[in-house]
Design an enzyme around this catalytic site. Structure first.
Site, PDB file in Angstrom:
ATOM      1  N   SER A  34       0.835  -1.194   0.000  1.00  0.00           N
ATOM      2  CA  SER A  34       0.000   0.000   0.000  1.00  0.00           C
ATOM      3  C   SER A  34       0.879   1.256   0.000  1.00  0.00           C
ATOM      4  O   SER A  34       1.741   1.407  -0.849  1.00  0.00           O
ATOM      5  CB  SER A  34      -0.966  -0.054   1.191  1.00  0.00           C
ATOM      6  OG  SER A  34      -1.984   0.906   1.083  1.00  0.00           O
ATOM      7  N   ASP A  80      -6.055  -3.570  -2.105  1.00  0.00           N
ATOM      8  CA  ASP A  80      -4.925  -3.304  -1.206  1.00  0.00           C
ATOM      9  C   ASP A  80      -4.242  -4.587  -0.737  1.00  0.00           C
ATOM     10  O   ASP A  80      -4.899  -5.528  -0.278  1.00  0.00           O
ATOM     11  CB  ASP A  80      -5.445  -2.516  -0.002  1.00  0.00           C
ATOM     12  CG  ASP A  80      -4.352  -1.844   0.787  1.00  0.00           C
ATOM     13  OD1 ASP A  80      -3.501  -2.561   1.338  1.00  0.00           O
ATOM     14  OD2 ASP A  80      -4.336  -0.603   0.845  1.00  0.00           O
TER      15      ASP A  80
END
Length: 404
Positions: free
Chosen positions: A37, A178
């Site tokens: 991320s 993610d």
């Protein structure tokens, strides 16, 4: 080889950059970097050799820098300063998000296209890897830079950071979310490259972390000492705090600094022990009385009763040292007097600052005793906080600057 793993967490990623700055200032070099991320985004910038550009990027970042959002209205909402204009704006943005099937990330992509230079990263001798999750294939992807197709680096960086609230853009017809849903701190990507020593900069962000595939790898975790804020709250004041916290929390680890909330250079244990031996009998008895401890010979009272009781009041473990306890008492007083936190202190300068800030306060031990006596007439049992405050005053008067 030394590896660096960066945990995901949105705005918490500023903590990474502060931490990495500390390592670079101390002369460290990383042979490989992995991230998930925001950790992947930061990691790519660092791995291509542009840490300073990335650090400056964080220094000017805010919510409107990344999203098509009015920072002022959002900050009012987060601070609960809600009026008719804020409500109208929020309802409008929520409607847009639903209609667009997520928060538009076009500005993030534009920013990455300006900062991340794919050829530079590929030419770099530094290993780089990231994690994302394929929704289309229902499986995680742990990718090194050599696994990512040419021209798709920014796409996969965006995929690693596809927070559920974001509008998901497909890569060659497949959708990704993610990487924190699989491994938010990808140490194993470094282990598979043969790394035996890894610095893991944690954010304590929401996400899963995998068990290490090699338990013999030395992992040094850099843990934030405070709250890094909400994931998408890219407020510049919060970012500046996170940058400083990352830097000084890392310096604490590198230099072995003492303190929990401050950053204090350690002194030898003999100096601490001798300073405690020099505390007057009257002061020891007064501290024992404040804590309702059984009376005994003063030195025994100090070391067998007062200091263990202080350790418990401060929330220390049973293995805490006399230095830990003494600094805990001083930190308690420093916090109440606005002593600067993000600075490396010597014990002498820390004590001087506290004494200076209390120069207009209680000036003699007898006046402290008198003040406590008045309090205890009204309340037989002092709260921990009040007791700590009064004990801190006694210690402050007993400790001598020349001891350190």
């Amino acid at each position: 080889m030394l590896g660096l793993a960066l945990e995901g967490g949105g705005v918490k990623g500023a903590f990474h950059m502060g931490a990495v700055k500390a390592y670079f200032d101390e002369g460290y070099y990383f042979d490989g970097i992995t991230g998930t991320s925001i950790g992947a985004l930061n990691g790519a910038i660092i791995a291509q050799g542009d840490f300073e550009i990335g650090y400056q990027w964080w220094q000017r970042m805010d919510t409107s820098f990344l999203f098509d959002i009015d920072q002022i209205q959002i900050q009012k909402f987060l601070n609960r300063k809600i009026d008719k204009d804020v409500l109208s704006y929020m309802f409008s943005k929520i409607k847009d998000i639903f209609e667009n099937r997520g928060l538009d990330t076009k500005k993030i992509r534009e920013t990455l296209n300006n900062i991340v230079v794919e050829e530079k990263l590929r030419r770099s001798k530094i290993d780089f890897g990231l994690v994302t999750v394929s929704v289309s294939d229902l499986k995680p992807l742990e990718l090194y830079k050599e696994d990512i197709p040419y021209g798709k680096l920014v796409d996969y960086l965006m995929a690693s950071a596809n927070f559920p609230a974001f509008k998901i853009e497909p890569i060659e017809g497949k959708f990704y979310i993610d990487g924190g849903f699989y491994d938010n701190c990808p140490i194993n990507l470094l282990i598979r490259k043969g790394y035996k020593e890894v610095i893991a900069i944690r954010t304590l962000g929401i996400g899963l972390t995998r068990k290490l595939e090699d338990a013999d790898v030395k992992v040094t975790n850099i843990i934030p000492s405070g709250d890094l804020g909400m994931v998408l709250n890219f407020d510049q004041n919060l970012i500046q705090t996170n940058l400083r916290m990352g830097y000084f929390d890392t310096m604490r680890v590198i230099r072995g600094l003492k303190g929990r909330n401050y950053y204090i250079e350690p002194v030898d244990n003999d100096s601490i022990f001798n300073s405690l031996l020099s505390v007057s009998e009257d002061a020891i008895y007064e501290m024992g009385r404040i804590m309702h401890l059984p009376q005994m010979e003063p030195k025994r009272l100090l070391f067998e009763q007062v200091l263990p009781a202080l350790s418990r009041m401060l929330g220390f473990s049973a293995t805490s040292t006399y230095q830990d306890i003494l600094l805990g008492v001083l930190e308690h007083m420093a916090e109440g007097n606005g002593i600067e936190k993000y600075k490396i202190w010597s014990l002498l300068s820390f004590l001087e600052a506290i004494k200076s800030n209390n120069s207009n306060g209680v000036s003699t031990r007898s006046s402290i005793v008198s003040e406590i006596a008045k309090t205890t007439k009204l309340k037989l049992s002092l709260s921990n906080d009040v007791a700590l405050k009064e004990i801190s005053k006694i210690f402050l008067l007993e400790l001598r600057l020349g001891w350190f």
